[in-house]
Design a protein around this motif. Structure first.
Motif, PDB file in Angstrom:
ATOM      1  N   LYS A 109       0.844  -1.199   0.000  1.00  0.00           N
ATOM      2  CA  LYS A 109       0.000   0.000   0.000  1.00  0.00           C
ATOM      3  C   LYS A 109       0.875   1.242   0.000  1.00  0.00           C
ATOM      4  O   LYS A 109       1.759   1.387   0.843  1.00  0.00           O
ATOM      5  CB  LYS A 109      -0.930   0.020   1.216  1.00  0.00           C
ATOM      6  CG  LYS A 109      -1.906   1.176   1.214  1.00  0.00           C
ATOM      7  CD  LYS A 109      -2.852   1.104   2.417  1.00  0.00           C
ATOM      8  CE  LYS A 109      -3.847   2.258   2.391  1.00  0.00           C
ATOM      9  NZ  LYS A 109      -4.787   2.220   3.555  1.00  0.00           N
ATOM     10  N   THR A 110       0.629   2.116  -0.973  1.00  0.00           N
ATOM     11  CA  THR A 110       1.420   3.340  -1.105  1.00  0.00           C
ATOM     12  C   THR A 110       0.675   4.526  -0.507  1.00  0.00           C
ATOM     13  O   THR A 110      -0.490   4.763  -0.819  1.00  0.00           O
ATOM     14  CB  THR A 110       1.726   3.631  -2.594  1.00  0.00           C
ATOM     15  OG1 THR A 110       2.444   2.527  -3.153  1.00  0.00           O
ATOM     16  CG2 THR A 110       2.561   4.900  -2.736  1.00  0.00           C
ATOM     17  N   ASN A 111       1.356   5.234   0.372  1.00  0.00           N
ATOM     18  CA  ASN A 111       0.791   6.426   0.994  1.00  0.00           C
ATOM     19  C   ASN A 111       1.744   7.604   0.824  1.00  0.00           C
ATOM     20  O   ASN A 111       2.959   7.429   0.691  1.00  0.00           O
ATOM     21  CB  ASN A 111       0.545   6.200   2.493  1.00  0.00           C
ATOM     22  CG  ASN A 111      -0.554   5.195   2.755  1.00  0.00           C
ATOM     23  OD1 ASN A 111      -1.645   5.314   2.205  1.00  0.00           O
ATOM     24  ND2 ASN A 111      -0.266   4.197   3.579  1.00  0.00           N
ATOM     25  N   ILE A 112       1.169   8.807   0.834  1.00  0.00           N
ATOM     26  CA  ILE A 112       1.986  10.024   0.787  1.00  0.00           C
ATOM     27  C   ILE A 112       2.540  10.292   2.180  1.00  0.00           C
ATOM     28  O   ILE A 112       1.792  10.388   3.154  1.00  0.00           O
ATOM     29  CB  ILE A 112       1.156  11.225   0.303  1.00  0.00           C
ATOM     30  CG1 ILE A 112       0.690  10.997  -1.140  1.00  0.00           C
ATOM     31  CG2 ILE A 112       1.972  12.515   0.386  1.00  0.00           C
ATOM     32  CD1 ILE A 112      -0.257  12.059  -1.659  1.00  0.00           C
ATOM     33  N   VAL A 113       3.861  10.362   2.271  1.00  0.00           N
ATOM     34  CA  VAL A 113       4.515  10.641   3.560  1.00  0.00           C
ATOM     35  C   VAL A 113       4.605  12.143   3.788  1.00  0.00           C
ATOM     36  O   VAL A 113       4.287  12.650   4.860  1.00  0.00           O
ATOM     37  CB  VAL A 113       5.921  10.005   3.605  1.00  0.00           C
ATOM     38  CG1 VAL A 113       6.604  10.325   4.930  1.00  0.00           C
ATOM     39  CG2 VAL A 113       5.830   8.497   3.395  1.00  0.00           C
ATOM     40  N   ASN A 114       5.058  12.847   2.787  1.00  0.00           N
ATOM     41  CA  ASN A 114       5.131  14.313   2.847  1.00  0.00           C
ATOM     42  C   ASN A 114       4.512  14.894   1.587  1.00  0.00           C
ATOM     43  O   ASN A 114       4.831  14.442   0.483  1.00  0.00           O
ATOM     44  CB  ASN A 114       6.585  14.799   2.958  1.00  0.00           C
ATOM     45  CG  ASN A 114       7.212  14.454   4.285  1.00  0.00           C
ATOM     46  OD1 ASN A 114       6.660  14.774   5.336  1.00  0.00           O
ATOM     47  ND2 ASN A 114       8.361  13.801   4.246  1.00  0.00           N
TER      48      ASN A 114
END
Length: 253
Positions: free
Chosen positions: A96-101
């Protein structure tokens, strides 16, 4: 006349708010420049001797995002220039890919025609821009009055470069972090609905007046209002949305 290369993002009364995407679009604008006998755009002309058409065209050619407020078909009321200085970073964990910044944009300038200041155009232009950009926004106000406006009205805070992976040179800048930036337009609509959605509020008040006076309301009037209402749902706070929804449910449409 419509301006080619202008993407309309929001309409409020006779003012269109949008993103200007081509340099040739600038030639289609009516830019009122201030001089001795005329009140008009003046900051960049007075401080740098810079022609406004050159300023706006060079912003677009440099890859900056140029948001504008236009009255009627071509009369420029204001503009805001944003430069992207960092991209968003993502992290994949367990597939699962999420935006960190989120990305960071620098608000390079915002200027409203002097004859149209203090009525909310600048604040609405800014809110529409940051909603479209989906980003952190930083800026360095050039005077104490501007700093108070960004802190008190737009809720910017002091930037800590270490927390955003930015160069130490930005240590004196202010930041409006994401997701707070994303919600700026909705917050503004809740506080100033007549400014953000004048057609919707005006139509609603007119229909309520007719209803309270015992006058008949046609289905066409109700359908027109319903369409405005549906198109504005994402900007309405719960109280006003429930109030309008309840009003509509009192009729057979």
């Amino acid at each position: 006349m419509s301006i080619e290369g202008l993407s309309i993002l929001h309409m409020a009364g006779h003012v269109s708010y949008g993103l200007l995407e081509t340099g040739s679009s600038v030639d289609q604008l009516n830019i009122d420049i201030g001089h001795a006998n005329n009140v008009g755009f003046n900051y960049f002309h007075n401080k740098f001797g810079m022609p406004y058409d050159f300023l706006l065209k060079s912003s677009i050619s440099s890859g900056h995002s140029l948001f504008v407020a236009i009255q009627g078909s071509e009369h420029l009321l204001g503009f805001a220039r944003f430069e992207k200085i960092s991209d968003e970073t993502e992290k994949t964990y367990r597939g699962k890919t999420n935006i960190v910044n989120y990305s960071v944009h620098l608000l390079r300038s915002i200027e409203i025609h002097p004859a149209h200041r203090h009525v909310g155009i600048g604040r609405l232009l800014f809110a529409i821009a940051v909603k479209n950009l989906e980003t952190n926004v930083i800026t360095l106000p050039d005077n104490p009055g501007a700093a108070r406006f960004f802190k008190d009205k737009l809720k910017f805070k002091r930037l800590n470069p270490n927390n955003n992976g930015l160069s130490p040179r930005y240590k004196d800048y202010l930041i409006l972090p994401y997701p707070r930036a994303k919600d700026t337009l909705k917050v503004m609509a809740g506080s100033y609905p007549r400014m953000v959605m004048p057609e919707l509020i005006g139509r609603y008040e007119a229909l309520k007046f007719k209803y309270n006076m015992g006058k008949s309301i046609s289905k066409e009037e109700l359908r027109d209002f319903q369409q405005l209402f549906e198109n504005s749902r994402e900007l309405l706070d719960n109280k006003l949305m429930d109030e309008m929804d309840s009003f509509l449910k009192g009729f057979e449409i």
